[in-house]
Design an enzyme around this catalytic site. Structure first.
Site, PDB file in Angstrom:
ATOM      1  N   ASP A  12     -57.159  60.591  -0.919  1.00  0.00           N
ATOM      2  CA  ASP A  12     -57.267  60.965  -2.335  1.00  0.00           C
ATOM      3  C   ASP A  12     -58.698  60.800  -2.834  1.00  0.00           C
ATOM      4  OD1 ASP A  12     -54.586  61.247  -2.051  1.00  0.00           O
ATOM      5  OD2 ASP A  12     -53.999  59.885  -3.664  1.00  0.00           O
ATOM      6  N   SER A  53     -46.888  54.299  -7.335  1.00  0.00           N
ATOM      7  CA  SER A  53     -46.250  55.045  -6.238  1.00  0.00           C
ATOM      8  C   SER A  53     -44.749  55.217  -6.423  1.00  0.00           C
ATOM      9  CB  SER A  53     -46.497  54.269  -4.940  1.00  0.00           C
ATOM     10  OG  SER A  53     -45.635  54.719  -3.929  1.00  0.00           O
ATOM     11  N   ARG A  65     -55.017  63.724   5.412  1.00  0.00           N
ATOM     12  CA  ARG A  65     -54.081  62.611   5.375  1.00  0.00           C
ATOM     13  C   ARG A  65     -54.360  61.667   6.542  1.00  0.00           C
ATOM     14  NH1 ARG A  65     -50.883  59.279   2.506  1.00  0.00           N
ATOM     15  NH2 ARG A  65     -48.698  59.920   2.398  1.00  0.00           N
ATOM     16  N   GLU A 103     -42.759  54.893  -4.171  1.00  0.00           N
ATOM     17  CA  GLU A 103     -42.113  53.845  -3.356  1.00  0.00           C
ATOM     18  C   GLU A 103     -41.504  52.757  -4.235  1.00  0.00           C
ATOM     19  OE1 GLU A 103     -41.783  53.013   0.275  1.00  0.00           O
ATOM     20  OE2 GLU A 103     -41.734  55.161  -0.012  1.00  0.00           O
ATOM     21  N   TYR A 162     -45.405  46.418   0.182  1.00  0.00           N
ATOM     22  CA  TYR A 162     -46.281  47.430  -0.447  1.00  0.00           C
ATOM     23  C   TYR A 162     -45.744  47.808  -1.823  1.00  0.00           C
ATOM     24  CZ  TYR A 162     -48.135  52.088  -1.495  1.00  0.00           C
ATOM     25  OH  TYR A 162     -48.704  53.168  -2.135  1.00  0.00           O
TER      26      TYR A 162
END
Ligand code: NDP
Ligand code: GDR
Length: 344
Positions: A13, A129, A188, A131, A153
């Site tokens: 990013d 995120s 990525r 997540e 995380y």
């Protein structure tokens, strides 16, 4: 000229956001870590073009070194800070839980403290995120959905998310959370599943490897293109109001779907080349993620431009070319062949 400071500028990013901000006329500053070998490969073309004129500037720092972050904010006096740095691999966060947690939590609060104590109004972007949601159900997830983190995380990202909101509400700092669903690209990191697949496929197509070993093929993700998502980050910091924003495509696909589209693009059947191993399963899996970015679409005017199939093809094209170059160097004796599955 506006100034931006990016942590995590060497990551995926960081690369796309640097390009975007330079195109918009910003002076860009980024933090890099001292590493034994140079890891600015994504940025190198931008460094040679923009560093001599001071448009792109790199500074040594680390999220764990709050004094360096404070010094940079005071010296540079940026208009915008984008906190992109993190130990961002979910699976690795189970193996290095303390480091992952320290960087995400100390990093965000150290920057917010530095901003609070500085004399300038500095806007702050926190890389939150999807997540954090945990992915237990198949519901569409938006800014109101509850968090149920499943990994060190994700838990540490929840802290960073909350502290960003707390500083916004307590000290009137323009601090925003971008709750971004997975976004991928040819840049990525090679151990995330999409790139691991396209790197392996390129090498399989060139005869450099015969199979790829993966974990849970039934997990599904809302995968978009990183170039689209960094535009959303900038839009959030340039909106009239600081807030929390979801960026997502609104489509979800399994790892199997990704494999099928990628291998069929090169007229191959993925089932002949893919095996699974417990090694790549996680102690606690996020099974399903699907995002609802209605708020960002309506209020920021953001929308993803690259479709899922286009994204897969873009990554396969890039990695096929990479593998062809690798093969040429091996054939000419400049490079030694690497073992199968060397990317894990
Ligand atoms: P990457 O893993 O590609 O990049 C992470 C960056 O963080 C690298 O520049 C890395 O530096 C840096 N970094 C790691 N640890 C430290 C540290 N202790 N101090 C300073 N810098 C550090 O991540 P992405 O670009 O994909 O993601 C950017 C951010 O967005 C991350 O915070 C990630 O958690 C979050 N995110 C990403 C999503 C995605 O799908 N990509 C989705 C949602 C959130 P180095 O190169 O030296 O390792
Ligand atoms: P994720 O990305 O955990 O969603 O985090 P990743 O690509 O690692 O995993 C996606 C899904 O694929 C499954 N999987 C595998 N994953 C990896 N890495 N390697 C494998 O061999 C493999 N086989 C199957 C995983 O189990 C998982 O379900 C990314 C990161 O960028 C985070 O920083 C970010 O916050 C989230 O996306 C949104």
């Amino acid at each position: 000229m506006k100034k931006a400071l990016l942590t995590g500028i060497t990551g995926q990013d960081g690369y796309y956001l640097t390009r975007l901000l330079i195109d918009k006329g910003y002076e860009v500053h980024g933090t890099i870590r001292r590493t034994s070998s140079i890891n600015t490969f994504r940025l190198d073309p931008l460094i040679s073009k923009y560093q001599p004129d001071g448009i792109l500037n790199l500074h040594y720092s680390d999220l764990l070194d709050s004094s360096s972050l404070e010094l940079l904010i005071n010296q540079i006096e940026p208009d915008e800070v984008y906190n992109l740095a993190a130990q961002s691999h979910v699976s690795v966060s189970f193996k290095n839980p303390i480091y992952t947690t320290q960087t995400a939590t100390l990093g965000s609060i150290s920057i917010l403290e530095a901003i609070r104590n500085s004399n300038k109004d500095v806007k702050f972007y926190q890389a939150s995120s999807s997540e954090m949601y945990g992915g237990d159900s198949k519901e569409l997830l938006n800014e109101q959905s509850l968090f149920n983190p499943k990994s060190p995380y994700a838990a540490s990202k929840v802290f960073a998310h909350n502290i960003t909101k707390i500083y916004r509400e307590s000290y009137d700092i323009f601090s925003v959370n971008g709750i971004l669903f997975n976004h991928e690209s040819p840049y990525r990191g090679e151990t995330f599943v999409t790139r691991k697949i396209t790197r392996a496929l390129g090498r399989i197509a060139c005869g450099l490897q015969s199979k790829v070993t993966l974990g849970n093929l039934d997990a599904s993700r809302d995968w978009g293109f990183a170039g689209d998502y960094v535009k959303g980050m900038w839009m959030m910091l340039n909106h009239e109001k600081a807030d929390d924003w979801v960026l997502a495509t609104g489509e979800t696909h399994t790892v199997k779907d990704f494999l099928k589209i990628a291998f069929e693009y090169l007229s191959l059947n993925y089932e002949e080349f893919v095996e699974t191993s417990d090694k790549y399963y996680r102690p606690n899996e996020v099974e399903h993620l699907l995002g609802d970015s209605t708020k960002a679409r309506k209020q920021l005017g953001w929308k993803p431009e690259v479709e899922f199939e286009q994204l897969v093809h873009m990554m396969v094209d890039f990695d096929l070319n990479l593998a062809k170059r690798e093969k040429l160097l091996i054939d000419e004796g400049y490079l030694k062949p690497t073992w199968e599955n060397f990317i894990s």
